[in-house]
Design a protein around this motif. Structure first.
Motif, short mmCIF file in Angstrom:
data_model
loop_
_atom_site.label_atom_id
_atom_site.label_comp_id
_atom_site.label_asym_id
_atom_site.label_seq_id
_atom_site.Cartn_x
_atom_site.Cartn_y
_atom_site.Cartn_z
N CYS A 22 0.99 -1.20 -0.05
CA CYS A 22 0.03 -0.01 0.12
C CYS A 22 0.94 1.32 -0.20
CB CYS A 22 -0.96 0.09 1.31
SG CYS A 22 -2.06 -1.49 1.20
N THR A 24 0.37 4.07 -1.78
CA THR A 24 -0.40 5.42 -1.89
C THR A 24 -1.79 4.97 -1.32
OG1 THR A 24 -1.67 4.62 -3.92
CG2 THR A 24 0.83 5.91 -4.27
N PRO A 25 -2.43 6.14 -0.64
CA PRO A 25 -3.70 5.93 -0.06
C PRO A 25 -4.75 5.31 -1.12
CG PRO A 25 -2.83 8.06 0.41
CD PRO A 25 -1.92 7.51 -0.65
N GLU A 26 -4.76 5.50 -2.41
CA GLU A 26 -5.69 5.05 -3.36
C GLU A 26 -5.63 3.75 -3.38
OE1 GLU A 26 -3.57 7.47 -4.44
OE2 GLU A 26 -4.79 9.12 -3.98
N GLU A 45 -4.29 1.55 -1.10
CA GLU A 45 -4.62 1.14 0.15
C GLU A 45 -6.22 0.91 0.02
OE1 GLU A 45 -4.16 1.99 4.99
OE2 GLU A 45 -3.40 3.29 3.57
N ALA A 46 -7.15 1.98 -0.20
CA ALA A 46 -8.55 1.71 -0.20
C ALA A 46 -9.07 0.81 -1.10
CB ALA A 46 -8.94 3.36 -0.76
#
Length: 83
Positions: free
Chosen positions: A42, A44-46, A48-49
Motif C-alpha cells: 500500500c 499510496t492511499p488510493e 490502500e483503499a
C-alpha cells in the motif's frame, strides 16, 4: 494445551491494550488497522483503499460460500463437506 492458552491469553491482553487506546484516546487508529504491511503493498492511499475494498468483498463472498456449504449439509442430513 496449556501453552496454547498462555500464548492466546497474552495475545488477547496486548490486543485489548490497543483497543482501549483506540477507544479512550485520540490515537488516530481505525478499527481493524494493525498497520501490517511488511512488503509495502500500500504505497499510496488510493491503492490502500482499493485493497481494503477487495478484502471486504472477497471476505463477504467467502462467508456466503461457507454458509451455503453448512446449509446444504443441514438440509440434506449429510456429512459436513471437506472433513
Amino acid at each position: 494445551m496449556n501453552q496454547l492458552f498462555l500464548w492466546l491469553g497474552l495475545f488477547e491482553i496486548f490486543s485489548m491494550a490497543a483497543i482501549f487506546q483506540m477507544l479512550n484516546e485520540d490515537s488516530g487508529r481505525t478499527p481493524g488497522d494493525f498497520k501490517l504491511d511488511p512488503l509495502g503493498f500500500c504505497k499510496t492511499p488510493e491503492l490502500e483503499a482499493d485493497y481494503k475494498l477487495k478484502e471486504i468483498t472477497h471476505c463477504r463472498l467467502a462467508m456466503f460460500a461457507f454458509s451455503g456449504m453448512v446449509t446444504q449439509a443441514v438440509l440434506t442430513q449429510g456429512p459436513y463437506p471437506y472433513l
